[in-house]
Design a protein around this motif. Structure first.
Motif, short mmCIF file in Angstrom:
data_model
loop_
_atom_site.label_atom_id
_atom_site.label_comp_id
_atom_site.label_asym_id
_atom_site.label_seq_id
_atom_site.Cartn_x
_atom_site.Cartn_y
_atom_site.Cartn_z
N PHE A 33 0.85 -1.18 0.00
CA PHE A 33 0.00 0.00 0.00
C PHE A 33 0.89 1.24 0.00
O PHE A 33 1.69 1.43 0.92
CB PHE A 33 -0.93 0.00 1.22
N TRP A 34 0.77 2.07 -1.04
CA TRP A 34 1.57 3.28 -1.19
C TRP A 34 0.71 4.48 -0.82
O TRP A 34 -0.37 4.68 -1.39
CB TRP A 34 2.04 3.42 -2.63
N SER A 35 1.18 5.29 0.12
CA SER A 35 0.47 6.51 0.53
C SER A 35 1.41 7.69 0.39
O SER A 35 2.53 7.68 0.91
CB SER A 35 0.03 6.41 2.00
N ARG A 36 0.97 8.72 -0.32
CA ARG A 36 1.79 9.92 -0.46
C ARG A 36 1.83 10.65 0.87
O ARG A 36 0.78 10.94 1.46
CB ARG A 36 1.20 10.82 -1.54
N ILE A 37 3.04 10.93 1.35
CA ILE A 37 3.18 11.56 2.66
C ILE A 37 3.96 12.87 2.62
O ILE A 37 4.12 13.53 3.64
CB ILE A 37 3.85 10.61 3.67
N GLY A 38 4.47 13.27 1.46
CA GLY A 38 5.22 14.52 1.41
C GLY A 38 5.96 14.67 0.09
O GLY A 38 5.66 14.00 -0.90
N ALA A 39 6.98 15.57 0.11
CA ALA A 39 7.75 15.85 -1.11
C ALA A 39 9.13 16.34 -0.71
O ALA A 39 9.37 16.72 0.44
CB ALA A 39 7.03 16.90 -1.95
N ALA A 40 10.04 16.36 -1.69
CA ALA A 40 11.40 16.82 -1.47
C ALA A 40 11.81 17.76 -2.59
O ALA A 40 11.48 17.53 -3.76
CB ALA A 40 12.36 15.64 -1.39
N TRP A 41 12.52 18.83 -2.23
CA TRP A 41 13.01 19.81 -3.18
C TRP A 41 14.53 19.88 -3.11
O TRP A 41 15.10 19.79 -2.02
CB TRP A 41 12.45 21.20 -2.87
N ARG A 42 15.16 20.06 -4.26
CA ARG A 42 16.62 20.24 -4.29
C ARG A 42 16.98 21.61 -3.75
O ARG A 42 16.25 22.58 -3.95
CB ARG A 42 17.13 20.12 -5.73
N HIS A 43 18.13 21.70 -3.08
CA HIS A 43 18.62 22.99 -2.59
C HIS A 43 19.08 23.84 -3.77
O HIS A 43 19.59 23.32 -4.77
CB HIS A 43 19.79 22.78 -1.64
N GLN A 44 18.91 25.16 -3.65
CA GLN A 44 19.33 26.06 -4.72
C GLN A 44 20.85 26.10 -4.83
O GLN A 44 21.40 26.18 -5.90
CB GLN A 44 18.80 27.46 -4.48
N LYS A 45 21.52 26.07 -3.68
CA LYS A 45 22.98 26.11 -3.68
C LYS A 45 23.50 24.84 -3.04
O LYS A 45 23.06 24.44 -1.98
CB LYS A 45 23.48 27.30 -2.87
N GLY A 46 24.43 24.21 -3.70
CA GLY A 46 25.03 23.02 -3.12
C GLY A 46 24.18 21.79 -3.28
O GLY A 46 23.13 21.79 -3.94
N GLU A 47 24.64 20.72 -2.67
CA GLU A 47 23.92 19.46 -2.76
C GLU A 47 22.98 19.30 -1.59
O GLU A 47 23.17 19.89 -0.54
CB GLU A 47 24.92 18.30 -2.77
N GLY A 48 21.98 18.51 -1.77
CA GLY A 48 21.05 18.21 -0.69
C GLY A 48 19.62 18.43 -1.09
O GLY A 48 19.30 18.95 -2.15
#
Length: 77
Positions: A33-48
């Motif tokens: 069972f897959w439930s959407r729980i959020g999202a992720a955004w790339r940082h503008q500067k650098g990695e992460g």
């Protein structure tokens, strides 16, 4: 009565679509069972990434990050 009109307002932010969608995957027997729980955004500067969770699973399982697809975007609209 005087009003303070020198308040600094924040500039309007552009909407950036998330780099990844976060899902909680709960396996019950042979079913998943897959439930959407959020999202992720790339940082503008650098990695992460910045991860924003709308729900934190408490019953185990795993969290999976996947690149958003067009069908995901249409379902969220």
């Amino acid at each position: 009565m005087t009003r303070n009109t020198n308040q600094k307002s924040k500039p309007a932010r552009e909407y950036t679509p998330p780099a990844y969608i976060a899902y909680h995957v709960d396996e019950r027997g042979e079913k998943k069972f897959w439930s959407r729980i959020g999202a992720a955004w790339r940082h503008q500067k650098g990695e992460g990434l910045t991860l924003q969770l709308d729900l934190i699973p408490v019953n185990g399982g795993r969290i999976v990050l996947r690149a958003p697809s067009e069908t995901t975007e249409e379902a969220g609209a």
